[in-house]
Scaffold this motif. Structure first.
Motif, PDB file in Angstrom:
ATOM      1  N   LEU A  30      32.152  47.580  40.607  1.00  0.00           N
ATOM      2  CA  LEU A  30      33.492  48.050  40.943  1.00  0.00           C
ATOM      3  C   LEU A  30      33.639  49.535  40.663  1.00  0.00           C
ATOM      4  CD1 LEU A  30      34.224  45.016  41.052  1.00  0.00           C
ATOM      5  CD2 LEU A  30      36.333  45.595  39.831  1.00  0.00           C
ATOM      6  N   ARG A  31      34.334  50.219  41.560  1.00  0.00           N
ATOM      7  CA  ARG A  31      34.868  51.537  41.239  1.00  0.00           C
ATOM      8  C   ARG A  31      36.188  51.290  40.548  1.00  0.00           C
ATOM      9  NH1 ARG A  31      34.971  53.540  45.887  1.00  0.00           N
ATOM     10  NH2 ARG A  31      33.148  54.916  45.799  1.00  0.00           N
ATOM     11  N   CYS A  32      36.242  51.555  39.259  1.00  0.00           N
ATOM     12  CA  CYS A  32      37.406  51.170  38.465  1.00  0.00           C
ATOM     13  C   CYS A  32      38.624  52.030  38.812  1.00  0.00           C
ATOM     14  CB  CYS A  32      37.101  51.287  36.979  1.00  0.00           C
ATOM     15  SG  CYS A  32      35.829  50.155  36.396  1.00  0.00           S
ATOM     16  N   GLU A  33      39.723  51.367  39.122  1.00  0.00           N
ATOM     17  CA  GLU A  33      40.984  52.042  39.375  1.00  0.00           C
ATOM     18  C   GLU A  33      41.962  51.868  38.209  1.00  0.00           C
ATOM     19  OE1 GLU A  33      42.495  50.533  43.046  1.00  0.00           O
ATOM     20  OE2 GLU A  33      40.650  50.948  44.146  1.00  0.00           O
ATOM     21  N   ILE A  35      42.075  49.957  34.014  1.00  0.00           N
ATOM     22  CA  ILE A  35      41.394  49.238  32.939  1.00  0.00           C
ATOM     23  C   ILE A  35      42.430  48.870  31.885  1.00  0.00           C
ATOM     24  CG2 ILE A  35      39.604  49.360  31.153  1.00  0.00           C
ATOM     25  CD1 ILE A  35      38.623  51.874  33.015  1.00  0.00           C
ATOM     26  N   ILE A  58      39.492  44.809  34.142  1.00  0.00           N
ATOM     27  CA  ILE A  58      39.292  45.920  35.064  1.00  0.00           C
ATOM     28  C   ILE A  58      39.776  45.505  36.450  1.00  0.00           C
ATOM     29  CG2 ILE A  58      37.330  46.867  33.776  1.00  0.00           C
ATOM     30  CD1 ILE A  58      35.465  45.657  35.870  1.00  0.00           C
ATOM     31  N   GLY A  60      39.621  47.161  40.681  1.00  0.00           N
ATOM     32  CA  GLY A  60      39.177  48.245  41.547  1.00  0.00           C
ATOM     33  C   GLY A  60      38.542  47.732  42.815  1.00  0.00           C
ATOM     34  N   THR A  79      40.002  42.000  40.549  1.00  0.00           N
ATOM     35  CA  THR A  79      40.237  42.212  39.129  1.00  0.00           C
ATOM     36  C   THR A  79      39.521  41.112  38.368  1.00  0.00           C
ATOM     37  OG1 THR A  79      41.923  42.534  37.407  1.00  0.00           O
ATOM     38  CG2 THR A  79      42.363  40.845  39.056  1.00  0.00           C
ATOM     39  N   CYS A  82      35.594  42.056  32.248  1.00  0.00           N
ATOM     40  CA  CYS A  82      34.256  42.650  32.124  1.00  0.00           C
ATOM     41  C   CYS A  82      33.781  42.507  30.680  1.00  0.00           C
ATOM     42  CB  CYS A  82      34.324  44.121  32.532  1.00  0.00           C
ATOM     43  SG  CYS A  82      32.837  45.063  32.159  1.00  0.00           S
ATOM     44  N   GLY A  86      33.324  48.466  30.315  1.00  0.00           N
ATOM     45  CA  GLY A  86      34.419  48.497  31.272  1.00  0.00           C
ATOM     46  C   GLY A  86      35.202  49.786  31.280  1.00  0.00           C
ATOM     47  N   TYR A  87      35.103  50.564  30.193  1.00  0.00           N
ATOM     48  CA  TYR A  87      35.809  51.838  30.120  1.00  0.00           C
ATOM     49  C   TYR A  87      34.953  52.885  30.839  1.00  0.00           C
ATOM     50  CZ  TYR A  87      38.943  50.197  26.316  1.00  0.00           C
ATOM     51  OH  TYR A  87      39.877  49.535  25.553  1.00  0.00           O
ATOM     52  N   ALA A  91      31.983  49.836  36.890  1.00  0.00           N
ATOM     53  CA  ALA A  91      31.678  48.774  35.929  1.00  0.00           C
ATOM     54  C   ALA A  91      31.189  47.535  36.663  1.00  0.00           C
ATOM     55  CB  ALA A  91      32.909  48.435  35.097  1.00  0.00           C
TER      56      ALA A  91
END
Length: 306
Positions: A30-33, A35, A58, A60, A79, A82, A86-87, A91
């Motif tokens: 995932l490209r995290c949007e 968290i 998470i 994204g 969603t 994770c 995850g930060y 992720a």
């Protein structure tokens, strides 16, 4: 990509540059949007014997999938929980832990609603609520608690909902969630008895929480704060304590997990359940986000936005 890490128990959080991970079989990248920041993760930083990956909720866009993935494809918005790092900007998420995000919802709403809402709905279900009962919710201003207050009314059918908070500054927020009464943990009396308590704090609050129950009342304990209850306090009044753990449902009862997820999105779409975000922090400000949780100053969900 950027990732938040720490090197020793209680040590400072810092950003590091690392390669973008590759999804293993059964995983999504995932490209995290957004968290979600949770108390269990905050506690791990200060209490775990060794540094652990900062994981959690998470949301994204899927940018790559591992072998064997069948439910999702590149471009989907999802969603989930994770268990690794995850930060981060990117992720990995196990396909089994992933849920789709409706087009009408933001990534921030997704992390504020799904995992916290699942815990809130699970704890409420464990209480076996009946319409017309009275409910008390501790940590009522937290990421989980503010949803629990709402669900006790719209899902549990409670006639009276009492919000218990640690600070009088949180009282107006709790009332904005449609709580009938607001009490402080330090109050000598927690008011008229209730039929069930949904407790996310534990520790020394277990005693007054149990005392606040009517005869035959139920206390649902779902915090990681520990605590002890005297058996005699249960016998007097025939009260019961029920433990609830979200992980057991997620791993062992996937059909229940999915049904609860769909119910949460349905309530959200109807406007009956409204997640509240306390603040959105950048990855570089992860330490400030943790402090908001550790100090119990947050009103609603704390979210990181890469």
């Amino acid at each position: 990509m950027r990732r938040v890490r720490y090197e020793s128990t209680g040590g400072p959080l810092f950003l590091e540059e690392v390669p973008v991970p590759e999804p293993a079989p059964g995983e999504l990248l995932l490209r995290c949007e957004a968290i979600g920041v949770t108390l269990p993760v905050v506690r791990k930083v200060t209490e775990a014997a060794e540094p652990v990956p900062l994981g959690g909720e998470i949301a994204g866009e899927v940018v790559a999938v591992g072998a064997g993935v069948t439910r999702f494809q590149v471009g989907n918005r999802v969603t989930g929980l994770c268990f690794g790092h995850g930060y981060a900007d990117f992720a990995l998420l196990d396909e089994a832990m992933a849920s789709p995000v409706p087009d009408t919802a933001s990534a921030v709403d997704a992390v504020a609603l799904v995992r916290s809402g699942m815990v809130a709905l699970g704890a409420l279900t464990a209480a076996r609520p009946e319409r017309g009962e009275a409910a008390l919710v501790t940590a009522a201003a937290s990421g989980v608690g503010h949803l629990t207050v709402q669900l006790a009314r719209v899902r549990g059918g409670a006639d009276r909902v009492v919000a218990a908070v640690s600070d009088p500054a949180k009282a107006d927020f709790a009332r904005s969630l449609d709580a009938d009464d607001v009490i402080l943990y330090t109050d000598d009396s927690w008011g008229d008895p209730v039929d069930y308590v949904l407790d996310a704090v534990g520790g020394h609050l277990l005693t007054p929480a149990l005392a606040s129950l009517t005869p035959g009342g139920r206390l649902v304990a779902y915090s990681s704060g520990g605590g002890t209850i005297q058996a005699y306090d249960l016998l007097v009044g025939a009260k019961s304590v029920i433990g609830f753990q979200m992980a057991r449902i997620a791993r062992g009862e996937p059909e229940v997990y999915e049904r609860w997820r769909q119910e949460l999105w349905h309530l959200y779409a109807e406007g009956a359940l409204k997640p509240v975000v306390h603040g959105e922090f950048t990855l570089a400000d992860a330490a400030r986000a943790h402090e908001a949780i550790a100090s119990r100053s947050n009103l609603g969900k704390v979210v990181l936005r890469p």
